[in-house]
Design a protein around this motif. Structure first.
Motif, PDB file in Angstrom:
ATOM      1  N   ALA A   1       0.828  -1.200   0.000  1.00 33.13           N
ATOM      2  CA  ALA A   1       0.000   0.000   0.000  1.00 33.13           C
ATOM      3  C   ALA A   1       0.862   1.249   0.000  1.00 33.13           C
ATOM      4  O   ALA A   1       0.576   2.231  -0.694  1.00 33.13           O
ATOM      5  CB  ALA A   1      -0.931  -0.007   1.212  1.00 33.13           C
ATOM      6  N   LEU A   2       1.932   1.220   0.787  1.00 35.70           N
ATOM      7  CA  LEU A   2       2.821   2.372   0.888  1.00 35.70           C
ATOM      8  C   LEU A   2       3.438   2.718  -0.465  1.00 35.70           C
ATOM      9  O   LEU A   2       3.413   3.867  -0.890  1.00 35.70           O
ATOM     10  CB  LEU A   2       3.915   2.091   1.916  1.00 35.70           C
ATOM     11  CG  LEU A   2       4.910   3.219   2.161  1.00 35.70           C
ATOM     12  CD1 LEU A   2       4.220   4.400   2.819  1.00 35.70           C
ATOM     13  CD2 LEU A   2       6.067   2.737   3.021  1.00 35.70           C
ATOM     14  N   VAL A   3       3.988   1.719  -1.152  1.00 37.77           N
ATOM     15  CA  VAL A   3       4.667   2.012  -2.411  1.00 37.77           C
ATOM     16  C   VAL A   3       3.668   2.378  -3.515  1.00 37.77           C
ATOM     17  O   VAL A   3       4.006   3.145  -4.421  1.00 37.77           O
ATOM     18  CB  VAL A   3       5.548   0.825  -2.860  1.00 37.77           C
ATOM     19  CG1 VAL A   3       6.615   0.543  -1.817  1.00 37.77           C
ATOM     20  CG2 VAL A   3       4.728  -0.424  -3.132  1.00 37.77           C
ATOM     21  N   GLN A   4       2.454   1.862  -3.435  1.00 39.56           N
ATOM     22  CA  GLN A   4       1.450   2.219  -4.429  1.00 39.56           C
ATOM     23  C   GLN A   4       0.973   3.654  -4.252  1.00 39.56           C
ATOM     24  O   GLN A   4       0.754   4.378  -5.228  1.00 39.56           O
ATOM     25  CB  GLN A   4       0.264   1.257  -4.344  1.00 39.56           C
ATOM     26  CG  GLN A   4       0.560  -0.131  -4.895  1.00 39.56           C
ATOM     27  CD  GLN A   4      -0.636  -1.055  -4.795  1.00 39.56           C
ATOM     28  OE1 GLN A   4      -1.649  -0.738  -4.154  1.00 39.56           O
ATOM     29  NE2 GLN A   4      -0.541  -2.216  -5.428  1.00 39.56           N
ATOM     30  N   LEU A   5       0.800   4.083  -2.994  1.00 38.91           N
ATOM     31  CA  LEU A   5       0.296   5.420  -2.727  1.00 38.91           C
ATOM     32  C   LEU A   5       1.381   6.487  -2.774  1.00 38.91           C
ATOM     33  O   LEU A   5       1.093   7.664  -2.946  1.00 38.91           O
ATOM     34  CB  LEU A   5      -0.401   5.446  -1.358  1.00 38.91           C
ATOM     35  CG  LEU A   5      -1.692   4.639  -1.274  1.00 38.91           C
ATOM     36  CD1 LEU A   5      -2.137   4.480   0.174  1.00 38.91           C
ATOM     37  CD2 LEU A   5      -2.784   5.310  -2.091  1.00 38.91           C
TER      38      LEU A   5
ATOM     39  N   PRO B   1       4.497   6.622  -4.891  1.00 41.64           N
ATOM     40  CA  PRO B   1       5.426   6.112  -5.900  1.00 41.64           C
ATOM     41  C   PRO B   1       6.688   6.940  -6.063  1.00 41.64           C
ATOM     42  O   PRO B   1       7.652   6.474  -6.672  1.00 41.64           O
ATOM     43  CB  PRO B   1       4.588   6.121  -7.182  1.00 41.64           C
ATOM     44  CG  PRO B   1       3.592   7.220  -6.955  1.00 41.64           C
ATOM     45  CD  PRO B   1       3.256   7.156  -5.496  1.00 41.64           C
ATOM     46  N   ASN B   2       6.682   8.169  -5.529  1.00 41.33           N
ATOM     47  CA  ASN B   2       7.838   9.049  -5.695  1.00 41.33           C
ATOM     48  C   ASN B   2       8.784   9.034  -4.503  1.00 41.33           C
ATOM     49  O   ASN B   2       9.651   9.902  -4.391  1.00 41.33           O
ATOM     50  CB  ASN B   2       7.376  10.486  -5.947  1.00 41.33           C
ATOM     51  CG  ASN B   2       6.607  10.617  -7.249  1.00 41.33           C
ATOM     52  OD1 ASN B   2       6.988  10.023  -8.253  1.00 41.33           O
ATOM     53  ND2 ASN B   2       5.523  11.374  -7.235  1.00 41.33           N
ATOM     54  N   LEU B   3       8.620   8.065  -3.634  1.00 40.69           N
ATOM     55  CA  LEU B   3       9.497   7.987  -2.468  1.00 40.69           C
ATOM     56  C   LEU B   3      10.959   7.930  -2.883  1.00 40.69           C
ATOM     57  O   LEU B   3      11.346   7.174  -3.771  1.00 40.69           O
ATOM     58  CB  LEU B   3       9.164   6.749  -1.625  1.00 40.69           C
ATOM     59  CG  LEU B   3       7.934   6.848  -0.725  1.00 40.69           C
ATOM     60  CD1 LEU B   3       7.640   5.498  -0.085  1.00 40.69           C
ATOM     61  CD2 LEU B   3       8.142   7.897   0.351  1.00 40.69           C
TER      62      LEU B   3
ATOM     63  N   LEU C   1       9.813   1.154  -6.209  1.00 45.69           N
ATOM     64  CA  LEU C   1      10.193   2.562  -6.025  1.00 45.69           C
ATOM     65  C   LEU C   1      11.435   2.877  -6.853  1.00 45.69           C
ATOM     66  O   LEU C   1      12.559   2.934  -6.353  1.00 45.69           O
ATOM     67  CB  LEU C   1      10.429   2.845  -4.537  1.00 45.69           C
ATOM     68  CG  LEU C   1       9.237   2.554  -3.625  1.00 45.69           C
ATOM     69  CD1 LEU C   1       9.628   2.716  -2.167  1.00 45.69           C
ATOM     70  CD2 LEU C   1       8.058   3.469  -3.970  1.00 45.69           C
ATOM     71  N   THR C   2      11.237   3.105  -8.107  1.00 42.31           N
ATOM     72  CA  THR C   2      12.367   3.268  -9.030  1.00 42.31           C
ATOM     73  C   THR C   2      13.130   4.578  -8.843  1.00 42.31           C
ATOM     74  O   THR C   2      14.229   4.727  -9.367  1.00 42.31           O
ATOM     75  CB  THR C   2      11.873   3.184 -10.480  1.00 42.31           C
ATOM     76  OG1 THR C   2      10.872   4.198 -10.700  1.00 42.31           O
ATOM     77  CG2 THR C   2      11.261   1.813 -10.753  1.00 42.31           C
ATOM     78  N   LYS C   3      12.547   5.524  -8.085  1.00 39.28           N
ATOM     79  CA  LYS C   3      13.224   6.805  -7.851  1.00 39.28           C
ATOM     80  C   LYS C   3      13.971   6.837  -6.523  1.00 39.28           C
ATOM     81  O   LYS C   3      14.532   7.874  -6.145  1.00 39.28           O
ATOM     82  CB  LYS C   3      12.212   7.953  -7.882  1.00 39.28           C
ATOM     83  CG  LYS C   3      11.502   8.109  -9.221  1.00 39.28           C
ATOM     84  CD  LYS C   3      10.505   9.250  -9.183  1.00 39.28           C
ATOM     85  CE  LYS C   3       9.774   9.387 -10.512  1.00 39.28           C
ATOM     86  NZ  LYS C   3       8.794  10.510 -10.491  1.00 39.28           N
TER      87      LYS C   3
ATOM     88  N   ALA D   1      16.420  -2.725  -9.667  1.00 40.40           N
ATOM     89  CA  ALA D   1      15.128  -2.027  -9.752  1.00 40.40           C
ATOM     90  C   ALA D   1      15.239  -0.570  -9.322  1.00 40.40           C
ATOM     91  O   ALA D   1      14.407   0.255  -9.705  1.00 40.40           O
ATOM     92  CB  ALA D   1      14.087  -2.743  -8.892  1.00 40.40           C
ATOM     93  N   CYS D   2      16.259  -0.247  -8.520  1.00 42.19           N
ATOM     94  CA  CYS D   2      16.437   1.112  -7.978  1.00 42.19           C
ATOM     95  C   CYS D   2      17.822   1.629  -8.341  1.00 42.19           C
ATOM     96  O   CYS D   2      18.685   1.812  -7.459  1.00 42.19           O
ATOM     97  CB  CYS D   2      16.236   1.105  -6.463  1.00 42.19           C
ATOM     98  SG  CYS D   2      14.656   0.415  -5.926  1.00 42.19           S
ATOM     99  N   PRO D   3      18.082   1.896  -9.605  1.00 42.84           N
ATOM    100  CA  PRO D   3      19.423   2.292 -10.043  1.00 42.84           C
ATOM    101  C   PRO D   3      19.862   3.675  -9.580  1.00 42.84           C
ATOM    102  O   PRO D   3      21.039   4.020  -9.715  1.00 42.84           O
ATOM    103  CB  PRO D   3      19.321   2.239 -11.573  1.00 42.84           C
ATOM    104  CG  PRO D   3      17.869   2.504 -11.851  1.00 42.84           C
ATOM    105  CD  PRO D   3      17.133   1.844 -10.730  1.00 42.84           C
ATOM    106  N   MET D   4      18.913   4.467  -9.012  1.00 44.30           N
ATOM    107  CA  MET D   4      19.253   5.813  -8.551  1.00 44.30           C
ATOM    108  C   MET D   4      19.719   5.828  -7.091  1.00 44.30           C
ATOM    109  O   MET D   4      19.980   6.896  -6.535  1.00 44.30           O
ATOM    110  CB  MET D   4      18.055   6.743  -8.720  1.00 44.30           C
ATOM    111  CG  MET D   4      17.621   6.925 -10.164  1.00 44.30           C
ATOM    112  SD  MET D   4      16.105   7.915 -10.330  1.00 44.30           S
ATOM    113  CE  MET D   4      16.697   9.504  -9.741  1.00 44.30           C
ATOM    114  N   LEU D   5      19.844   4.669  -6.478  1.00 40.62           N
ATOM    115  CA  LEU D   5      20.273   4.609  -5.079  1.00 40.62           C
ATOM    116  C   LEU D   5      21.620   5.302  -4.892  1.00 40.62           C
ATOM    117  O   LEU D   5      22.577   5.054  -5.627  1.00 40.62           O
ATOM    118  CB  LEU D   5      20.379   3.151  -4.617  1.00 40.62           C
ATOM    119  CG  LEU D   5      19.065   2.480  -4.205  1.00 40.62           C
ATOM    120  CD1 LEU D   5      19.281   0.986  -3.976  1.00 40.62           C
ATOM    121  CD2 LEU D   5      18.502   3.132  -2.943  1.00 40.62           C
ATOM    122  N   GLN D   6      21.677   6.150  -3.854  1.00 41.13           N
ATOM    123  CA  GLN D   6      22.914   6.862  -3.524  1.00 41.13           C
ATOM    124  C   GLN D   6      23.470   6.457  -2.167  1.00 41.13           C
ATOM    125  O   GLN D   6      24.688   6.480  -1.966  1.00 41.13           O
ATOM    126  CB  GLN D   6      22.667   8.369  -3.538  1.00 41.13           C
ATOM    127  CG  GLN D   6      22.288   8.915  -4.896  1.00 41.13           C
ATOM    128  CD  GLN D   6      22.081  10.416  -4.883  1.00 41.13           C
ATOM    129  OE1 GLN D   6      22.487  11.116  -3.960  1.00 41.13           O
ATOM    130  NE2 GLN D   6      21.416  10.931  -5.914  1.00 41.13           N
TER     131      GLN D   6
END
Length: 235
Positions: A46-50, A52-54, A76-78, A100-105
């Protein structure tokens, strides 16, 4: 709508998933929760659906969130920051999250007990191969992590500025430190808690602007050469 773009205990009255559901918080960018929430698959879904820009999720020490729940992060691709310190995440899930999350820093996997055996190498390799923007990684107590995985990380993440490999006793610093200094010019902090094999002989292979030896196991101090790396050994 969440004006602060942050889901926290103050907003959620003790339950971040309930807050996200009630507020339809599609603009939220961060979730910080540091107590033991009884949440798993459906709540995280529910969290990731609501939201999505996390871009920032902090679930450190949330031991009641299962690996199945944590795996929902792949949506959460961002995502840029992921704190899973002392959670039940497994190597298989991290190997799914990395591509799935290539923007991870920034990623914190310290004290993740469900990752064991030879799995630590697979996790770090996945991050090195899929997250080129990675700047900070904490794998404290990854006891089976080896130099081979650190090599892949260094080659794939040239922006790396902070690395915690404390209690990673399978890592040979004689090979690891010079290679990191060469491949990661932005590296400023290298934490080597309880590492016993760091000696002055390595100082010629990399440059140090400062050496903070806090609770370290070094047989003798490191030489200082300007300017590159701040080395800290912590207990």
């Amino acid at each position: 709508y969440c004006p602060a773009s942050v889901i926290s205990p103050a907003h959620s009255h003790g339950h971040p998933f309930r807050f996200a559901t009630e507020c339809d918080c599609v603009c939220a960018s961060s979730v910080f929760y540091r107590t033991d929430v009884s949440g798993y698959g459906p709540q995280m879904e529910a969290l990731v659906q609501l939201c999505p820009n996390l871009r920032d999720i902090d679930l450190q020490s949330c031991r009641h969130i299962t690996d199945v729940g944590i795996a929902r992060v792949v949506a959460l691709t961002k995502l840029q920051r992921l704190n899973l310190y002392n959670t039940r995440v497994t190597a298989a899930t991290m190997q799914r999250i990395a591509p799935a999350c290539p923007m991870l820093q920034f990623v914190d996997l310290g004290h993740c007990k469900e990752i064991g055996g030879d799995d630590w190498d697979a996790v770090v390799v996945a991050l090195g191969q899929n997250c080129p923007q990675l700047k900070g990684l904490d794998v404290w107590r990854a006891r089976t992590l080896t130099h081979d995985a650190i090599t892949v990380l260094a080659n794939g993440c040239p922006l790396l500025s902070s690395l915690d490999i404390g209690w990673c006793r399978a890592v040979e610093c004689g090979e690891c430190i010079p290679m990191l200094a060469e491949k990661c010019p932005n590296l400023r902090k290298l934490f080597l808690t309880a590492v016993r094999n760091v000696t002055d002989e390595y100082s010629s292979a990399y440059r140090l602007s400062d050496a903070c030896l806090r609770g370290g196991m070094c047989p003798r101090p490191l030489g200082i050469k300007p300017p590159c790396l701040t080395l800290e050994l912590r207990q």
